[in-house]
Motif scaffolding. Structure first.
Motif, PDB file in Angstrom:
ATOM      1  N   PHE A 116       5.724  11.780  -4.211  1.00 46.32           N
ATOM      2  CA  PHE A 116       5.515  11.292  -2.853  1.00 46.32           C
ATOM      3  C   PHE A 116       6.964  10.858  -2.486  1.00 46.32           C
ATOM      4  N   ALA A 117       7.115  11.197  -1.182  1.00 43.94           N
ATOM      5  CA  ALA A 117       8.524  11.083  -0.529  1.00 43.94           C
ATOM      6  C   ALA A 117       8.190  10.621   0.960  1.00 43.94           C
ATOM      7  N   VAL A 118       9.037   9.534   1.325  1.00 41.00           N
ATOM      8  CA  VAL A 118       8.971   9.262   2.689  1.00 41.00           C
ATOM      9  C   VAL A 118      10.216   9.549   3.365  1.00 41.00           C
ATOM     10  N   GLU A 119      10.268  10.162   4.403  1.00 45.77           N
ATOM     11  CA  GLU A 119      11.383  10.503   5.032  1.00 45.77           C
ATOM     12  C   GLU A 119      11.844   9.658   6.361  1.00 45.77           C
ATOM     13  N   GLU A 120      10.631   9.017   6.872  1.00 47.36           N
ATOM     14  CA  GLU A 120      10.907   8.299   8.086  1.00 47.36           C
ATOM     15  C   GLU A 120      10.455   6.772   7.639  1.00 47.36           C
ATOM     16  N   ALA A 121      10.819   6.139   8.623  1.00 44.06           N
ATOM     17  CA  ALA A 121      10.521   4.482   8.646  1.00 44.06           C
ATOM     18  C   ALA A 121       9.129   4.229   7.909  1.00 44.06           C
ATOM     19  N   PRO A 122       8.766   3.084   7.203  1.00 47.67           N
ATOM     20  CA  PRO A 122       7.581   2.914   6.737  1.00 47.67           C
ATOM     21  C   PRO A 122       6.679   2.587   7.819  1.00 47.67           C
ATOM     22  N   LEU A 123       5.322   3.116   7.931  1.00 43.60           N
ATOM     23  CA  LEU A 123       4.450   2.954   8.918  1.00 43.60           C
ATOM     24  C   LEU A 123       3.853   1.543   8.641  1.00 43.60           C
ATOM     25  N   VAL A 124       3.695   0.572   9.424  1.00 42.13           N
ATOM     26  CA  VAL A 124       2.965  -0.804   9.255  1.00 42.13           C
ATOM     27  C   VAL A 124       1.914  -0.588  10.352  1.00 42.13           C
ATOM     28  N   GLY A 125       0.908  -1.166   9.751  1.00 41.59           N
ATOM     29  CA  GLY A 125      -0.455  -1.127  10.553  1.00 41.59           C
ATOM     30  C   GLY A 125      -1.454  -2.334  10.098  1.00 41.59           C
ATOM     31  N   ALA A 126      -2.258  -2.354  11.191  1.00 43.91           N
ATOM     32  CA  ALA A 126      -3.359  -3.514  10.562  1.00 43.91           C
ATOM     33  C   ALA A 126      -4.784  -2.706  10.133  1.00 43.91           C
ATOM     34  N   TRP A 127      -4.617  -2.451   8.658  1.00 44.65           N
ATOM     35  CA  TRP A 127      -5.875  -1.642   8.011  1.00 44.65           C
ATOM     36  C   TRP A 127      -6.619  -2.556   6.951  1.00 44.65           C
ATOM     37  N   ASP A 128      -7.603  -2.144   6.808  1.00 47.40           N
ATOM     38  CA  ASP A 128      -8.147  -2.717   5.487  1.00 47.40           C
ATOM     39  C   ASP A 128      -7.773  -1.989   4.224  1.00 47.40           C
ATOM     40  N   PRO A 129      -6.769  -3.016   3.862  1.00 48.52           N
ATOM     41  CA  PRO A 129      -5.898  -2.376   2.544  1.00 48.52           C
ATOM     42  C   PRO A 129      -7.048  -1.937   1.301  1.00 48.52           C
ATOM     43  N   ARG A 130      -8.156  -2.500   1.100  1.00 47.07           N
ATOM     44  CA  ARG A 130      -8.896  -2.123  -0.040  1.00 47.07           C
ATOM     45  C   ARG A 130      -9.691  -0.814   0.133  1.00 47.07           C
ATOM     46  N   ARG A 131     -10.232  -0.605   1.291  1.00 46.64           N
ATOM     47  CA  ARG A 131     -10.847   0.492   1.916  1.00 46.64           C
ATOM     48  C   ARG A 131      -9.838   1.707   2.206  1.00 46.64           C
ATOM     49  N   LEU A 132      -8.857   1.353   2.601  1.00 46.23           N
ATOM     50  CA  LEU A 132      -7.635   2.467   2.707  1.00 46.23           C
ATOM     51  C   LEU A 132      -6.918   2.966   1.399  1.00 46.23           C
ATOM     52  N   ARG A 133      -6.991   1.955   0.279  1.00 41.11           N
ATOM     53  CA  ARG A 133      -6.683   2.129  -1.076  1.00 41.11           C
ATOM     54  C   ARG A 133      -7.693   3.185  -1.597  1.00 41.11           C
ATOM     55  N   ARG A 134      -8.962   2.896  -1.248  1.00 37.10           N
ATOM     56  CA  ARG A 134      -9.853   3.835  -1.877  1.00 37.10           C
ATOM     57  C   ARG A 134     -10.004   5.235  -1.201  1.00 37.10           C
ATOM     58  N   VAL A 135      -9.792   5.407   0.177  1.00 32.65           N
ATOM     59  CA  VAL A 135      -9.830   6.903   0.650  1.00 32.65           C
ATOM     60  C   VAL A 135      -8.479   7.494  -0.021  1.00 32.65           C
ATOM     61  N   VAL A 136      -7.545   6.879   0.167  1.00 27.22           N
ATOM     62  CA  VAL A 136      -6.322   7.474  -0.544  1.00 27.22           C
ATOM     63  C   VAL A 136      -6.336   7.963  -1.854  1.00 27.22           C
ATOM     64  N   ALA A 137      -6.867   6.777  -2.901  1.00 23.17           N
ATOM     65  CA  ALA A 137      -7.220   7.334  -4.156  1.00 23.17           C
ATOM     66  C   ALA A 137      -8.044   8.226  -4.238  1.00 23.17           C
ATOM     67  N   ASN A 138      -9.072   8.655  -3.770  1.00 27.55           N
ATOM     68  CA  ASN A 138     -10.027   9.424  -3.780  1.00 27.55           C
ATOM     69  C   ASN A 138      -9.375  10.816  -3.463  1.00 27.55           C
ATOM     70  N   LEU A 139      -8.542  11.018  -2.067  1.00 26.72           N
ATOM     71  CA  LEU A 139      -7.665  12.054  -1.803  1.00 26.72           C
ATOM     72  C   LEU A 139      -6.802  12.496  -2.960  1.00 26.72           C
ATOM     73  N   LEU A 140      -5.973  11.560  -3.793  1.00 28.94           N
ATOM     74  CA  LEU A 140      -5.179  11.976  -4.624  1.00 28.94           C
ATOM     75  C   LEU A 140      -5.978  12.460  -5.957  1.00 28.94           C
ATOM     76  N   GLY A 141      -7.157  11.922  -6.277  1.00 26.66           N
ATOM     77  CA  GLY A 141      -7.849  12.151  -7.255  1.00 26.66           C
ATOM     78  C   GLY A 141      -8.506  13.600  -7.326  1.00 26.66           C
ATOM     79  N   ASN A 142      -8.854  14.098  -5.882  1.00 26.72           N
ATOM     80  CA  ASN A 142      -9.472  15.312  -5.639  1.00 26.72           C
ATOM     81  C   ASN A 142      -8.234  16.185  -5.622  1.00 26.72           C
ATOM     82  N   ALA A 143      -6.980  16.070  -5.163  1.00 29.81           N
ATOM     83  CA  ALA A 143      -5.875  16.888  -5.271  1.00 29.81           C
ATOM     84  C   ALA A 143      -5.385  17.266  -6.948  1.00 29.81           C
TER      85      ALA A 143
END
Length: 88
Positions: A58-85
């Motif tokens: 995982f590499a970030v080349e631009e400034a961190p993106l800050v937003g108003a998200w539901d962190p628990r649900r967003l973590r769930r989505v990203v975790a599923n994507l990583l697990g599938n990858a």
């Protein structure tokens, strides 16, 4: 042990979300300020620990993106994507 407890809580919440959607109800989001790159970096580290035989980068080349998200649900989505990858 704390990580395992959080994972169990997430699974219970996910089951609740599925039940609400199946019953035709909306899911209540709890948005709060969160740095997307930090959230993904944490999940990538967790994935690395369990992804034996796979290189997870995982590499970030631009400034961190800050937003108003539901962190628990967003973590769930990203975790599923990583697990599938890793699986596929």
């Amino acid at each position: 042990f704390e990580h395992l407890t959080e994972r169990v809580i997430d699974l219970v919440e996910e089951l609740g979300d599925h039940a609400r959607v199946a019953a035709g109800h909306a899911i209540e989001l709890r948005p709060e300020p969160a740095v997307l790159a930090a959230l993904v970096a944490d999940l990538v580290e967790e994935t690395r620990e369990s992804a034996t035989g796979h290189e997870v980068v995982f590499a970030v080349e631009e400034a961190p993106l800050v937003g108003a998200w539901d962190p628990r649900r967003l973590r769930r989505v990203v975790a599923n994507l990583l697990g599938n990858a890793v699986k596929y």
